[in-house]
Design a protein around this motif. Structure first.
Motif, mmCIF file in Angstrom:
data_model
loop_
_atom_site.group_PDB
_atom_site.id
_atom_site.type_symbol
_atom_site.label_atom_id
_atom_site.label_comp_id
_atom_site.label_asym_id
_atom_site.label_seq_id
_atom_site.Cartn_x
_atom_site.Cartn_y
_atom_site.Cartn_z
ATOM 1 N N GLN A 132 1.211 -1.140 -0.134
ATOM 2 C CA GLN A 132 -0.147 -0.356 -0.138
ATOM 3 C C GLN A 132 1.028 1.334 -0.146
ATOM 4 O OE1 GLN A 132 -3.370 0.231 0.186
ATOM 5 N NE2 GLN A 132 -2.354 1.696 -0.611
ATOM 6 N N ALA A 133 2.682 1.367 0.563
ATOM 7 C CA ALA A 133 2.743 2.536 0.302
ATOM 8 C C ALA A 133 3.401 2.183 -0.454
ATOM 9 C CB ALA A 133 3.835 2.273 2.051
ATOM 10 N N GLY A 134 4.142 1.573 -1.123
ATOM 11 C CA GLY A 134 4.581 1.882 -2.600
ATOM 12 C C GLY A 134 3.116 2.253 -3.785
ATOM 13 N N ASP A 135 1.941 1.944 -3.231
ATOM 14 C CA ASP A 135 0.781 2.397 -4.187
ATOM 15 C C ASP A 135 0.685 3.794 -3.965
ATOM 16 O OD1 ASP A 135 -1.246 1.697 -5.918
ATOM 17 O OD2 ASP A 135 -2.951 1.685 -4.207
ATOM 18 N N ALA A 148 7.243 -8.537 -4.633
ATOM 19 C CA ALA A 148 6.622 -6.921 -4.782
ATOM 20 C C ALA A 148 6.818 -6.253 -3.584
ATOM 21 C CB ALA A 148 5.625 -6.888 -6.149
ATOM 22 N N PRO A 149 6.941 -4.597 -3.444
ATOM 23 C CA PRO A 149 7.100 -3.285 -4.619
ATOM 24 C C PRO A 149 8.709 -4.076 -3.969
ATOM 25 C CG PRO A 149 7.110 -2.274 -2.418
ATOM 26 C CD PRO A 149 6.301 -4.006 -2.235
ATOM 27 N N PHE A 163 6.239 1.857 -9.688
ATOM 28 C CA PHE A 163 6.198 0.765 -10.413
ATOM 29 C C PHE A 163 7.169 -0.605 -10.004
ATOM 30 C CE2 PHE A 163 6.107 4.226 -14.051
ATOM 31 C CZ PHE A 163 4.621 3.824 -14.697
ATOM 32 N N PRO A 164 6.901 -1.500 -10.058
ATOM 33 C CA PRO A 164 7.519 -2.828 -9.579
ATOM 34 C C PRO A 164 9.211 -2.845 -9.079
ATOM 35 C CG PRO A 164 5.670 -3.626 -10.422
ATOM 36 C CD PRO A 164 5.622 -2.319 -11.600
#
Length: 371
Positions: free
Chosen positions: A264-267, A299-300, A272-273
């Motif tokens: 979620q933090a990456g989103d 991921a991520p 991108f991956p």
């Protein structure tokens, strides 16, 4: 034909036997069609509103703060008046500074790391020097803002020095800096305060100055001394200074839910991956520390396959108390600016089970508009 007690001809027969039922069914069909259309309009309106709410919440989640300035003193600092960029490379490379030495309390052979001091220097004098040098670097940025631009200050500390003493030293250093902008002290703790600020003060003109420190801790074993300063601002209101990097919304999770938290933090960026190149871990213990070991390669973090891309200041410097997450953010911000690579920080505060994951990224990473 006899209807209603009378004699009627063929026209009346067809009127009552066919016409009346036809009109009845026609009216029924019109009513049913009207109800169906109204239901469709309501469903479409609900879908439209649902999409608007999802978009609004996504944009709200993808808010970020500008990092305008970063200053930090650690055991890597050759001297207190050295800029953070001079020692950040050693912190990035994980140069070990832990060693048995005498603590402020006079205990010998205590394994920890300390800020550089001069013979006979007291801890409050060291703190004043740190505050003075930090403000010397930060003051030009703050002074370039409008004179009425507020500065919100979050002051966190772990020290045997009293809170009153630390605030007194800070006020003295601030007065010497000659910064004219109005000041307000805010209450908060840890990276969770960033989440709060992004929710409730994203449209403020105020810049946020975070000062976090650990000096002369009560239990110095396996600790480090540090003083960290982060100058942050809202992207929606601050247009005067060019940001160094961006601090994106942190995500809270438990140790067992860590993988969801980092995703979620990456989103929130979004990334991108293969965007995240470095991972900073601090304050993790128990299940959280164990689960963090399994993250690289997934991921991520698919681009993080080398141990040199994982940074653990706790293992090379010692734990920095309440300043630990801010030290990691400062180091990640410096690395993101110099290397133009996104970094993620996973941190946990002392005595708490919550784990916070956040991304520090270069300013040119693609991101949706935020509101």
């Amino acid at each position: 034909m006899r209807y209603f007690g009378g004699i009627s001809g063929g026209r009346e027969f067809w009127l009552f036997s066919v016409g009346v039922p036809s009109v009845f069914w026609l009216v029924l069909m019109v009513c049913r069609q009207t109800v169906y259309l109204l239901e469709g309009i309501h469903a479409n309106a609900w879908d439209t509103r649902r999409e608007e709410v999802i978009l609004q919440e996504t944009r709200r989640g993808r808010r970020a703060l500008q990092i305008l300035g970063v200053e930090c003193f650690t055991a890597h600092s050759a001297m207190i008046n050295a800029q953070f960029s001079a020692s950040s490379q050693e912190l990035f490379q994980g140069e070990n500074k832990l060693s048995p030495q005498t603590s402020w309390q006079g205990h010998h052979h205590i394994r920890h790391s300390r800020l550089p001091v001069t013979p006979g220097q007291k801890s409050e004098d060291l703190l004043l020097n740190c505050f003075t040098e930090i403000l010397k670097q930060i003051a030009p940025k703050i002074s370039s803002l409008p004179p009425d631009n507020p500065v919100a200050i979050l002051l966190e500390y772990t020290s045997t020095l009293s809170g009153e003493k630390i605030r007194e030293v800070w006020r003295f250093a601030w007065q010497k800096s000659a910064i004219q902008q109005p000041v307000e002290f805010v209450k908060g703790k840890g990276v969770g305060f960033i989440d709060y600020w992004l929710d409730y003060r994203i449209k403020d003109n105020a810049v946020l100055l975070i000062i976090a420190l650990q000096i002369a801790p009560e239990q110095p074993e396996m600790t480090t001394e540090t003083v960290v300063a982060l100058l942050l601002a809202n992207r929606l209101t601050q247009k005067t200074l060019a940001p160094l990097t961006l601090l994106h919304r942190p995500e809270k999770s438990s140790a067992g839910d860590l993988e969801r938290g980092v995703l979620q933090a990456g989103d929130w960026v979004p990334v991108f991956p293969d965007t995240l190149k470095h991972l900073w871990l601090t304050g993790l213990h128990g299940e959280g520390a164990l689960n963090s070991i399994t993250l690289p390669g997934k991921a991520p973090f698919v681009a993080i396959t080398n141990a040199s891309a994982i940074h653990r200041p706790d293992m090379t410097l010692g734990h920095a108390g309440c300043a630990a997450p801010w030290l990691a953010v400062a180091a990640a911000a410096q690395a993101a600016q110099l290397r133009d690579e996104a970094q993620m920080i996973i941190s946990s505060e002392q005595g708490q089970g919550d784990i916070w994951s956040a991304v520090v990224a270069p300013c040119d990473i693609q991101q949706e508009n935020v509101t």
